[in-house]
Design a protein around this motif. Structure first.
Motif, mmCIF file in Angstrom:
data_model
loop_
_atom_site.group_PDB
_atom_site.id
_atom_site.type_symbol
_atom_site.label_atom_id
_atom_site.label_comp_id
_atom_site.label_asym_id
_atom_site.label_seq_id
_atom_site.Cartn_x
_atom_site.Cartn_y
_atom_site.Cartn_z
ATOM 1 N N SER A 105 0.767 -1.101 -0.060
ATOM 2 C CA SER A 105 0.563 0.220 0.314
ATOM 3 C C SER A 105 0.832 1.398 0.262
ATOM 4 O O SER A 105 1.552 1.411 0.453
ATOM 5 C CB SER A 105 -1.137 -0.104 1.112
ATOM 6 O OG SER A 105 -1.972 1.327 1.443
ATOM 7 N N THR A 178 -2.521 -8.244 -4.105
ATOM 8 C CA THR A 178 -3.133 -6.877 -4.077
ATOM 9 C C THR A 178 -1.897 -5.679 -3.490
ATOM 10 O O THR A 178 -1.646 -5.246 -2.983
ATOM 11 C CB THR A 178 -4.273 -6.698 -2.989
ATOM 12 O OG1 THR A 178 -5.604 -7.956 -3.386
ATOM 13 C CG2 THR A 178 -5.148 -5.210 -3.000
ATOM 14 N N ALA A 179 -2.314 -3.982 -4.699
ATOM 15 C CA ALA A 179 -1.435 -3.010 -4.100
ATOM 16 C C ALA A 179 -2.792 -1.981 -4.096
ATOM 17 O O ALA A 179 -3.984 -2.318 -5.057
ATOM 18 C CB ALA A 179 -0.637 -2.774 -5.426
ATOM 19 N N TYR A 181 -3.704 2.729 -4.172
ATOM 20 C CA TYR A 181 -2.788 3.948 -3.912
ATOM 21 C C TYR A 181 -3.922 4.144 -4.109
ATOM 22 O O TYR A 181 -5.197 4.279 -3.456
ATOM 23 C CB TYR A 181 -2.231 4.104 -5.143
ATOM 24 C CG TYR A 181 -2.768 4.002 -6.096
ATOM 25 C CD1 TYR A 181 -3.700 5.322 -7.012
ATOM 26 C CD2 TYR A 181 -3.679 2.598 -7.075
ATOM 27 C CE1 TYR A 181 -4.348 5.707 -7.981
ATOM 28 C CE2 TYR A 181 -3.692 2.863 -8.339
ATOM 29 C CZ TYR A 181 -5.105 3.900 -8.868
ATOM 30 O OH TYR A 181 -5.218 4.236 -9.943
ATOM 31 N N ARG A 190 -0.567 5.524 -9.175
ATOM 32 C CA ARG A 190 -0.748 4.024 -9.978
ATOM 33 C C ARG A 190 0.576 3.338 -11.027
ATOM 34 O O ARG A 190 0.404 1.976 -10.855
ATOM 35 C CB ARG A 190 -1.990 3.973 -11.181
ATOM 36 C CG ARG A 190 -2.873 2.407 -11.072
ATOM 37 C CD ARG A 190 -3.551 2.681 -12.804
ATOM 38 N NE ARG A 190 -3.344 1.464 -13.410
ATOM 39 C CZ ARG A 190 -2.462 0.338 -13.816
ATOM 40 N NH1 ARG A 190 -1.277 1.222 -13.668
ATOM 41 N NH2 ARG A 190 -2.239 -0.521 -14.424
ATOM 42 N N MET A 193 2.562 1.812 -8.459
ATOM 43 C CA MET A 193 1.966 0.897 -7.530
ATOM 44 C C MET A 193 2.403 -0.017 -8.206
ATOM 45 O O MET A 193 2.451 -1.752 -7.850
ATOM 46 C CB MET A 193 0.706 1.267 -7.042
ATOM 47 C CG MET A 193 0.816 1.682 -5.609
ATOM 48 S SD MET A 193 1.822 1.777 -4.798
ATOM 49 C CE MET A 193 1.911 -0.057 -4.304
ATOM 50 N N GLY A 194 1.677 0.398 -10.017
ATOM 51 C CA GLY A 194 1.604 -1.130 -10.791
ATOM 52 C C GLY A 194 3.623 -2.043 -11.073
ATOM 53 O O GLY A 194 3.015 -2.720 -11.274
ATOM 54 N N LYS A 197 3.506 -5.120 -9.572
ATOM 55 C CA LYS A 197 2.911 -6.497 -9.898
ATOM 56 C C LYS A 197 4.196 -7.623 -10.868
ATOM 57 O O LYS A 197 3.938 -9.166 -11.126
ATOM 58 C CB LYS A 197 2.741 -6.331 -11.541
ATOM 59 C CG LYS A 197 1.323 -7.306 -12.426
ATOM 60 C CD LYS A 197 0.722 -6.431 -13.229
ATOM 61 C CE LYS A 197 -0.318 -8.039 -14.279
ATOM 62 N NZ LYS A 197 -0.328 -7.119 -15.619
ATOM 63 N N TRP A 204 -3.398 -11.046 -9.467
ATOM 64 C CA TRP A 204 -2.842 -9.442 -8.887
ATOM 65 C C TRP A 204 -4.243 -8.568 -9.085
ATOM 66 O O TRP A 204 -5.053 -8.734 -10.551
ATOM 67 C CB TRP A 204 -1.877 -9.161 -9.683
ATOM 68 C CG TRP A 204 -1.648 -7.185 -9.817
ATOM 69 C CD1 TRP A 204 -2.059 -7.324 -11.144
ATOM 70 C CD2 TRP A 204 -0.465 -7.138 -9.139
ATOM 71 N NE1 TRP A 204 -1.625 -5.602 -11.248
ATOM 72 C CE2 TRP A 204 -0.645 -6.163 -9.712
ATOM 73 C CE3 TRP A 204 -0.297 -6.892 -7.632
ATOM 74 C CZ2 TRP A 204 -0.142 -4.331 -9.345
ATOM 75 C CZ3 TRP A 204 0.810 -5.884 -7.681
ATOM 76 C CH2 TRP A 204 0.491 -4.882 -7.543
ATOM 77 N N ILE A 206 -5.553 -4.593 -8.451
ATOM 78 C CA ILE A 206 -5.129 -3.211 -7.655
ATOM 79 C C ILE A 206 -5.906 -2.056 -7.843
ATOM 80 O O ILE A 206 -6.748 -1.950 -8.140
ATOM 81 C CB ILE A 206 -3.481 -2.173 -8.573
ATOM 82 C CG1 ILE A 206 -3.221 -0.908 -8.567
ATOM 83 C CG2 ILE A 206 -4.328 -2.238 -9.725
ATOM 84 C CD1 ILE A 206 -1.917 -0.152 -9.065
ATOM 85 N N TYR A 240 -6.113 -9.214 -13.598
ATOM 86 C CA TYR A 240 -5.684 -8.283 -13.221
ATOM 87 C C TYR A 240 -6.608 -7.062 -13.080
ATOM 88 O O TYR A 240 -7.418 -6.839 -14.321
ATOM 89 C CB TYR A 240 -5.350 -7.318 -14.588
ATOM 90 C CG TYR A 240 -4.283 -5.577 -14.511
ATOM 91 C CD1 TYR A 240 -3.160 -4.997 -13.460
ATOM 92 C CD2 TYR A 240 -4.896 -4.931 -14.937
ATOM 93 C CE1 TYR A 240 -2.960 -4.003 -13.506
ATOM 94 C CE2 TYR A 240 -4.835 -3.592 -14.362
ATOM 95 C CZ TYR A 240 -3.068 -3.083 -14.060
ATOM 96 O OH TYR A 240 -3.368 -1.913 -13.696
ATOM 97 N N GLU A 242 -8.352 -2.497 -12.312
ATOM 98 C CA GLU A 242 -8.509 -1.518 -11.127
ATOM 99 C C GLU A 242 -9.381 -1.188 -10.513
ATOM 100 O O GLU A 242 -10.275 -0.969 -11.373
ATOM 101 C CB GLU A 242 -7.187 -1.309 -12.277
ATOM 102 C CG GLU A 242 -7.497 0.778 -12.027
ATOM 103 C CD GLU A 242 -6.515 1.548 -12.158
ATOM 104 O OE1 GLU A 242 -6.484 1.351 -13.269
ATOM 105 O OE2 GLU A 242 -7.102 2.715 -11.987
#
Length: 243
Positions: A105, A178-179, A181, A190, A193-194, A197, A204, A206, A240, A242
């Motif tokens: 995070s 999991t990420a 932002y 982003r 944080m990407g 991956k 994965w 985000i 993936y 978002e």
């Protein structure tokens, strides 16, 4: 048996920042905030200035808290993301099974390009760097007692990250990842944080959370809802998303 969620704070932060999460966490998750030396319940312990020392101490705590058959997850925010990454590898190296999920995070990937050195800047310049993380940081400099306590912690924590070099590893994160932002975070976007991956071997995701760099305090309900869902997800394919 509950799933243990080990949470690591950001630079200058204490484990107490995660206590509000108890209100929103699934009742089958046991929250275990990990305190770093020099703050909170460990305020009398000397500050540490490298990731390896910090991880060694946290590893000792986790191995005493975690039985071999217990499930667990790891969450780190900002500097805590780097520490979480190294703690994950230390646990796996020492024979612990994979976490059910791994969360990063508002923290740069271990492979990201180093930014300028700030931990040893003169007081006024260092203050300006800290204020860029959010207006709430200004309180640290408005009171002499707070300043004398927190500024050394912040300098030490920035030194930890600025001196950090990730080891080359063939092993990727072996569980879902999991990420997060913040939508208003001016430092971690982003794209940064990407970059995490590359360390994911499976699931994965985000997520963008409303707020600045400290969105885990501003929007805890939204963060924890995603944590709950991820920990109890049955997905096992690469993906993936978002949101």
């Amino acid at each position: 048996m509950k799933i243990k969620l080990f949470c690591i704070p950001y630079a200058g932060g204490s484990a107490v920042i995660y206590h509000s999460w108890k209100t929103y966490l699934n009742e089958q998750i046991e929250l275990i905030p990990l305190e770093l030396p020099g703050r909170g319940t460990k305020a009398k312990q000397p500050l540490q200035r490298n990731v390896q020392e910090i991880v060694a101490g946290l590893y000792d705590i986790v191995k005493e808290s975690l039985k071999c058959d217990e499930d667990y997850a790891i969450f780190g925010h900002s500097m805590g993301s780097t520490i979480a990454f190294e703690l994950y590898h230390e646990l796996i190296k020492n024979g612990f099974h994979q976490p059910v999920h791994f969360f990063v995070s508002a923290g740069r990937s271990p492979d990201s390009i180093k930014e300028k050195i700030v931990h040893n800047l003169p007081e006024e310049e260092f203050k300006q760097v800290i204020l860029e993380y959010g207006a709430s940081s200004s309180i640290i400099f408005e009171n002499e007692e707070l300043r004398s306590f927190f500024v050394p912690i912040l300098r030490a924590d920035f030194e930890v990250i600025e001196n950090y070099t990730s080891l080359e590893r063939n092993r990727k994160i072996g569980c879902g990842m999991t990420a997060f932002y913040g939508s208003e975070d001016t430092g971690i976007k982003r794209t940064q944080m990407g970059e995490w991956k590359i360390h994911a071997s499976g699931l994965w995701k985000i997520h963008c959370i409303p707020g600045g760099h400290f969105f885990i305090k501003e929007s805890p309900k939204q963060v924890v809802a995603i944590v709950n869902e991820a920990i109890f997800s049955t997905e096992n394919v690469k993906s993936y998303q978002e949101s």
